[in-house]
Design a protein around this motif. Structure first.
Motif, PDB file in Angstrom:
ATOM      1  N   MET A  80       0.846  -1.185   0.000  1.00 23.71           N
ATOM      2  CA  MET A  80       0.000   0.000   0.000  1.00 23.71           C
ATOM      3  C   MET A  80       0.884   1.238   0.000  1.00 23.71           C
ATOM      4  O   MET A  80       2.069   1.180   0.325  1.00 23.71           O
ATOM      5  CB  MET A  80      -0.924   0.018   1.231  1.00 23.71           C
ATOM      6  CG  MET A  80      -1.766  -1.228   1.427  1.00 23.71           C
ATOM      7  SD  MET A  80      -3.008  -1.476   0.133  1.00 23.71           S
ATOM      8  CE  MET A  80      -4.120  -0.109   0.481  1.00 23.71           C
ATOM      9  N   ASP A  81       0.291   2.356  -0.365  1.00 25.84           N
ATOM     10  CA  ASP A  81       0.989   3.631  -0.408  1.00 25.84           C
ATOM     11  C   ASP A  81       0.104   4.660   0.285  1.00 25.84           C
ATOM     12  O   ASP A  81      -1.071   4.402   0.563  1.00 25.84           O
ATOM     13  CB  ASP A  81       1.233   4.025  -1.860  1.00 25.84           C
ATOM     14  CG  ASP A  81       2.335   5.058  -2.007  1.00 25.84           C
ATOM     15  OD1 ASP A  81       2.867   5.496  -0.977  1.00 25.84           O
ATOM     16  OD2 ASP A  81       2.651   5.410  -3.149  1.00 25.84           O
ATOM     17  N   THR A  82       0.649   5.832   0.584  1.00 21.79           N
ATOM     18  CA  THR A  82      -0.175   6.910   1.128  1.00 21.79           C
ATOM     19  C   THR A  82      -0.273   8.029   0.103  1.00 21.79           C
ATOM     20  O   THR A  82       0.709   8.372  -0.554  1.00 21.79           O
ATOM     21  CB  THR A  82       0.402   7.484   2.431  1.00 21.79           C
ATOM     22  OG1 THR A  82       1.782   7.805   2.239  1.00 21.79           O
ATOM     23  CG2 THR A  82       0.278   6.481   3.559  1.00 21.79           C
ATOM     24  N   GLY A  83      -1.472   8.574  -0.030  1.00 26.39           N
ATOM     25  CA  GLY A  83      -1.694   9.678  -0.944  1.00 26.39           C
ATOM     26  C   GLY A  83      -1.538  11.006  -0.236  1.00 26.39           C
ATOM     27  O   GLY A  83      -1.064  11.096   0.893  1.00 26.39           O
ATOM     28  N   ARG A  87      -3.860   8.676   3.691  1.00 26.43           N
ATOM     29  CA  ARG A  87      -4.566   7.410   3.877  1.00 26.43           C
ATOM     30  C   ARG A  87      -3.926   6.346   2.991  1.00 26.43           C
ATOM     31  O   ARG A  87      -3.214   6.657   2.025  1.00 26.43           O
ATOM     32  CB  ARG A  87      -6.051   7.566   3.531  1.00 26.43           C
ATOM     33  CG  ARG A  87      -6.804   8.523   4.447  1.00 26.43           C
ATOM     34  CD  ARG A  87      -8.252   8.672   3.970  1.00 26.43           C
ATOM     35  NE  ARG A  87      -8.991   9.630   4.760  1.00 26.43           N
ATOM     36  CZ  ARG A  87      -9.670   9.334   5.867  1.00 26.43           C
ATOM     37  NH1 ARG A  87      -9.695   8.087   6.307  1.00 26.43           N
ATOM     38  NH2 ARG A  87     -10.330  10.254   6.531  1.00 26.43           N
ATOM     39  N   ALA A  88      -4.201   5.083   3.323  1.00 28.82           N
ATOM     40  CA  ALA A  88      -3.631   3.979   2.562  1.00 28.82           C
ATOM     41  C   ALA A  88      -4.325   3.828   1.211  1.00 28.82           C
ATOM     42  O   ALA A  88      -5.561   3.838   1.135  1.00 28.82           O
ATOM     43  CB  ALA A  88      -3.753   2.681   3.361  1.00 28.82           C
ATOM     44  N   PRO A 168      -7.367  -0.995  13.243  1.00 27.27           N
ATOM     45  CA  PRO A 168      -7.749  -0.235  12.033  1.00 27.27           C
ATOM     46  C   PRO A 168      -6.575   0.468  11.364  1.00 27.27           C
ATOM     47  O   PRO A 168      -6.652   0.819  10.193  1.00 27.27           O
ATOM     48  CB  PRO A 168      -8.766   0.774  12.575  1.00 27.27           C
ATOM     49  CG  PRO A 168      -9.248   0.200  13.870  1.00 27.27           C
ATOM     50  CD  PRO A 168      -8.087  -0.545  14.437  1.00 27.27           C
ATOM     51  N   SER A 169      -5.481   0.665  12.090  1.00 27.31           N
ATOM     52  CA  SER A 169      -4.311   1.343  11.537  1.00 27.31           C
ATOM     53  C   SER A 169      -3.419   0.411  10.719  1.00 27.31           C
ATOM     54  O   SER A 169      -2.468   0.875  10.088  1.00 27.31           O
ATOM     55  CB  SER A 169      -3.464   1.956  12.670  1.00 27.31           C
ATOM     56  OG  SER A 169      -4.178   2.951  13.363  1.00 27.31           O
ATOM     57  N   PHE A 170      -3.704  -0.872  10.704  1.00 28.06           N
ATOM     58  CA  PHE A 170      -2.809  -1.857  10.098  1.00 28.06           C
ATOM     59  C   PHE A 170      -2.419  -1.530   8.652  1.00 28.06           C
ATOM     60  O   PHE A 170      -1.236  -1.635   8.301  1.00 28.06           O
ATOM     61  CB  PHE A 170      -3.431  -3.253  10.186  1.00 28.06           C
ATOM     62  CG  PHE A 170      -2.528  -4.359   9.726  1.00 28.06           C
ATOM     63  CD1 PHE A 170      -1.514  -4.837  10.544  1.00 28.06           C
ATOM     64  CD2 PHE A 170      -2.683  -4.922   8.468  1.00 28.06           C
ATOM     65  CE1 PHE A 170      -0.671  -5.862  10.116  1.00 28.06           C
ATOM     66  CE2 PHE A 170      -1.846  -5.939   8.027  1.00 28.06           C
ATOM     67  CZ  PHE A 170      -0.840  -6.408   8.862  1.00 28.06           C
ATOM     68  N   PRO A 171      -3.353  -1.135   7.781  1.00 29.26           N
ATOM     69  CA  PRO A 171      -2.943  -0.845   6.400  1.00 29.26           C
ATOM     70  C   PRO A 171      -1.886   0.246   6.299  1.00 29.26           C
ATOM     71  O   PRO A 171      -0.973   0.161   5.463  1.00 29.26           O
ATOM     72  CB  PRO A 171      -4.256  -0.421   5.723  1.00 29.26           C
ATOM     73  CG  PRO A 171      -5.316  -1.095   6.517  1.00 29.26           C
ATOM     74  CD  PRO A 171      -4.815  -1.057   7.940  1.00 29.26           C
ATOM     75  N   VAL A 172      -2.006   1.284   7.129  1.00 29.42           N
ATOM     76  CA  VAL A 172      -1.054   2.394   7.057  1.00 29.42           C
ATOM     77  C   VAL A 172       0.229   2.077   7.813  1.00 29.42           C
ATOM     78  O   VAL A 172       1.337   2.282   7.309  1.00 29.42           O
ATOM     79  CB  VAL A 172      -1.682   3.690   7.607  1.00 29.42           C
ATOM     80  CG1 VAL A 172      -0.636   4.801   7.711  1.00 29.42           C
ATOM     81  CG2 VAL A 172      -2.817   4.136   6.703  1.00 29.42           C
ATOM     82  N   THR A 173       0.106   1.570   9.034  1.00 25.54           N
ATOM     83  CA  THR A 173       1.286   1.372   9.876  1.00 25.54           C
ATOM     84  C   THR A 173       2.090   0.141   9.505  1.00 25.54           C
ATOM     85  O   THR A 173       3.282   0.060   9.814  1.00 25.54           O
ATOM     86  CB  THR A 173       0.886   1.294  11.357  1.00 25.54           C
ATOM     87  OG1 THR A 173      -0.046   0.218  11.535  1.00 25.54           O
ATOM     88  CG2 THR A 173       0.259   2.586  11.831  1.00 25.54           C
ATOM     89  N   ASN A 174       1.465  -0.833   8.824  1.00 25.75           N
ATOM     90  CA  ASN A 174       2.165  -2.086   8.536  1.00 25.75           C
ATOM     91  C   ASN A 174       2.321  -2.404   7.048  1.00 25.75           C
ATOM     92  O   ASN A 174       3.354  -2.932   6.630  1.00 25.75           O
ATOM     93  CB  ASN A 174       1.454  -3.258   9.222  1.00 25.75           C
ATOM     94  CG  ASN A 174       1.456  -3.140  10.730  1.00 25.75           C
ATOM     95  OD1 ASN A 174       0.684  -2.373  11.300  1.00 25.75           O
ATOM     96  ND2 ASN A 174       2.307  -3.883  11.400  1.00 25.75           N
ATOM     97  N   LEU A 175       1.308  -2.084   6.247  1.00 26.43           N
ATOM     98  CA  LEU A 175       1.388  -2.429   4.832  1.00 26.43           C
ATOM     99  C   LEU A 175       2.048  -1.339   4.000  1.00 26.43           C
ATOM    100  O   LEU A 175       2.595  -1.623   2.932  1.00 26.43           O
ATOM    101  CB  LEU A 175      -0.013  -2.731   4.280  1.00 26.43           C
ATOM    102  CG  LEU A 175      -0.792  -3.850   4.980  1.00 26.43           C
ATOM    103  CD1 LEU A 175      -2.105  -4.118   4.261  1.00 26.43           C
ATOM    104  CD2 LEU A 175       0.033  -5.121   5.082  1.00 26.43           C
ATOM    105  N   ASP A 433      -1.855   6.394  15.186  1.00 27.16           N
ATOM    106  CA  ASP A 433      -1.290   5.404  16.097  1.00 27.16           C
ATOM    107  C   ASP A 433       0.062   5.851  16.630  1.00 27.16           C
ATOM    108  O   ASP A 433       0.529   5.334  17.652  1.00 27.16           O
ATOM    109  CB  ASP A 433      -1.163   4.056  15.380  1.00 27.16           C
ATOM    110  CG  ASP A 433      -0.689   2.949  16.320  1.00 27.16           C
ATOM    111  OD1 ASP A 433      -1.438   2.628  17.266  1.00 27.16           O
ATOM    112  OD2 ASP A 433       0.422   2.424  16.122  1.00 27.16           O
ATOM    113  N   ILE A 434       0.689   6.832  15.975  1.00 23.87           N
ATOM    114  CA  ILE A 434       1.954   7.356  16.478  1.00 23.87           C
ATOM    115  C   ILE A 434       1.777   7.932  17.885  1.00 23.87           C
ATOM    116  O   ILE A 434       2.718   7.943  18.688  1.00 23.87           O
ATOM    117  CB  ILE A 434       2.526   8.425  15.523  1.00 23.87           C
ATOM    118  CG1 ILE A 434       3.963   8.791  15.898  1.00 23.87           C
ATOM    119  CG2 ILE A 434       1.646   9.662  15.485  1.00 23.87           C
ATOM    120  CD1 ILE A 434       4.959   7.686  15.740  1.00 23.87           C
ATOM    121  N   LEU A 435       0.568   8.380  18.220  1.00 22.87           N
ATOM    122  CA  LEU A 435       0.324   8.895  19.577  1.00 22.87           C
ATOM    123  C   LEU A 435       0.535   7.815  20.624  1.00 22.87           C
ATOM    124  O   LEU A 435       1.047   8.079  21.715  1.00 22.87           O
ATOM    125  CB  LEU A 435      -1.101   9.450  19.680  1.00 22.87           C
ATOM    126  CG  LEU A 435      -1.414  10.675  18.816  1.00 22.87           C
ATOM    127  CD1 LEU A 435      -2.899  11.017  18.904  1.00 22.87           C
ATOM    128  CD2 LEU A 435      -0.575  11.870  19.240  1.00 22.87           C
TER     129      LEU A 435
END
Length: 532
Positions: A80-83, A87-88, A168-175, A433-435
């Motif tokens: 995945m990428d972030t725009g 978001r993922a 719910p953060s998995f796509p951004v924080t992990n993928l 999730d960085i918080l």
């Protein structure tokens, strides 16, 4: 302190230091001595980047430095990428589904090729992510995978990730951050011979000197608009600018001090592209320190720091005053939080209330003494000198101590500091999730990034609820409440968010700076007129 006084003082002693003025003299003499006019490269379709640092390694799963990450973004890709919205979005994955709260099913693009010609399949993805389940494997990404229970292939193009708890953060924080490597590749080969699915493949690498990459003709998303990218490692700020002026470099991205950017823009011979960035500069406190554990002292430092003047005169407007760790571009950003204004008189009142009264009125004796640990980076040193002057005006004697980054960072991890000055860079802050990683009481080093040993049970409770919530509106409300408390507690004194900046030759086009500065954008850069 009036802005005009700050500006005059900055020009004399900080923003245009003697070192920078000398650099400008060198540049000016070089311009007049025959450096005028770009010199043609041996291949006009090769784009040369002048970079402050090069990669420390070629192993994409062990990238813990800026240089390795930049080069890796050209050779490897993630699921995945972030725009622009942080978001993922799909990259090597066409899409993903969540059949239940503990499962993510990812469907891969077909026809994606590695540089060695073999097709990307689920086996490569499973091999990549299974590294993080291996106790013996060491990687800076590994801490984000403690919540992953397993990963397996459902077929050649489908992968299932199983979690220990909803995330719910998995796509951004992990993928998003993990580059996919080939199935079965051993550590030594990967560190020596990069093999990814990205738009470029490595052809030559000399540590601390140069990395040469060639456009990958088989790239699934269309061949790059240039023939290749060369990263020339030039640690000295002045010499990077000189390389651009001579035409032996084409582009510099976020690797120029604001003063030199300002001078080169005034020169008019270059194209300057700006965009809002994510990098976050701040002062952080050791909450176990008997002085700084008093919130009134931390607030006094916040009110005494003239952030607007730092942005305007020291950063040359290549930044915006920050409000907190979550950037304004993020969906979970909370705008309605406490922020510091520049108010030295209020700062003095707070110090009086905390018991640190001025011992001699307008005399030279300080109310108290504190120490600030920083790296030897010149921009950080200049900014710390300005903050030191700001605090002196309210009676605080700030001892600024600079060390090599590795030394100061090791001390910070040990809690061996009073005040620190660091930056959060780009992709680290794209998800709320960085918080949890920075402010939750369970995340003190080595478990996480709570380097100031901050403890607030209500913040812990709000973050725990937000991490488990599945509805975005609920998550946003909970993270927003946590941000408000963190801001009022002055765990960090936010200084600025970077404005990304690229300085290039006039004949380059296609430069688009993403908030997190993904260097894969270089595949769209070409020499000549704009167009297809």
């Amino acid at each position: 302190m009036q802005d005009s006084k700050f500006k005059m003082q900055t020009k004399r002693g900080t923003g245009l230091s003697r070192r920078v003025l000398f650099a400008f003299c060198i540049l000016h003499v070089a311009f007049l001595a025959g450096c005028a006019g770009p010199q043609p490269a041996s291949d006009p379709n090769i784009i040369t980047i002048a970079a402050r640092v090069g990669p420390n390694s070629l192993h994409p799963l062990k990238a813990n430095d800026e240089g390795t990450a930049r080069v890796g973004q050209l050779m490897y890709e993630s699921l995945m990428d972030t725009g622009e919205d942080l978001r993922a979005h799909p990259r090597l994955a066409e899409r993903f589904e969540t059949p239940d709260l503990l499962t993510y099913v990812v469907y891969l693009r077909r026809g994606v090729k590695f540089h060695d010609g073999h097709e990307l399949t689920a086996r490569d993805v499973v091999y990549t992510f299974s590294r993080f389940l291996d106790p013996a494997f060491v990687s800076p990404f590994k801490g984000a995978f403690t919540g992953m229970a397993g990963v397996n292939a459902l077929d050649d193009y489908t992968v299932a990730f199983r979690l220990k708890a909803p995330s719910p953060s998995f796509p951004v924080t992990n993928l998003v951050p993990v580059p996919i490597i080939p199935d079965g590749v051993d550590e030594a080969t990967l560190a020596r011979t990069p093999n990814g699915t990205g738009p470029y493949r490595m052809v030559h690498y000399a540590a601390d000197d140069k990395a040469e990459l060639m456009a990958f003709a088989g790239y699934w998303n269309g061949r790059p608009r240039n023939a290749g990218i060369v990263f020339k490692v030039i640690p000295d700020d002045t010499m990077r600018g000189l390389e651009l002026r001579k035409g032996t470099a084409d582009l510099i991205v976020n690797d120029m001090p604001p003063d030199i950017v300002h001078q080169m823009e005034k020169n008019g011979d270059f194209t300057v592209v700006r965009s809002p960035g994510l990098d976050f500069s701040y002062l952080g406190f050791n909450m176990r320190d008997p002085v700084l554990s008093d919130r009134r002292v931390r607030h006094a430092i916040g009110y005494a720091t003239n952030r607007d003047a730092i942005v305007k005169y020291l950063r040359r407007d290549l930044a915006h005053p920050a409000t907190g760790l979550i950037p304004p571009q993020a969906w979970a950003y909370q705008p309605d939080i406490f922020t510091f204004t520049y108010d030295p008189e209020k700062a003095k009142q707070l110090l009086d209330q905390a018991g640190y009264r001025d011992p001699d009125g307008d005399g030279p004796l300080p109310r108290l003494r504190l120490s600030l640990k920083i790296s030897t980076n010149e921009e950080v040193r200049l900014q710390s000198t300005v903050i030191q002057q700001d605090l002196r005006r309210i009676g605080v004697d700030l001892d600024v101590r600079s060390y090599e980054f590795a030394t100061v960072f090791a001390d910070i991890l040990k809690g061996n500091f009073q005040i620190m000055s660091l930056q959060w860079v780009g992709g680290a802050v794209i998800d709320p999730d960085i918080l949890r990683r920075v402010f939750h009481s369970t995340q003190v080093p080595p478990a996480g990034f709570n380097r100031g040993y901050y403890r607030n049970p209500e913040v812990d409770r709000l973050i725990d609820l937000a991490s488990a919530a599945t509805a975005e509106e609920e998550r946003k409300a909970l993270y927003g409440a946590a941000q408000r408390i963190i801001a009022e507690d002055a765990v960090y004194i936010p200084i600025w968010n970077r404005v990304n900046v690229a300085v290039s030759q006039k004949n380059l086009n296609g430069i688009h700076l993403t908030p997190s500065i993904d260097f894969s954008m270089l595949k769209d850069v070409r020499r000549g007129s704009a167009g297809p």
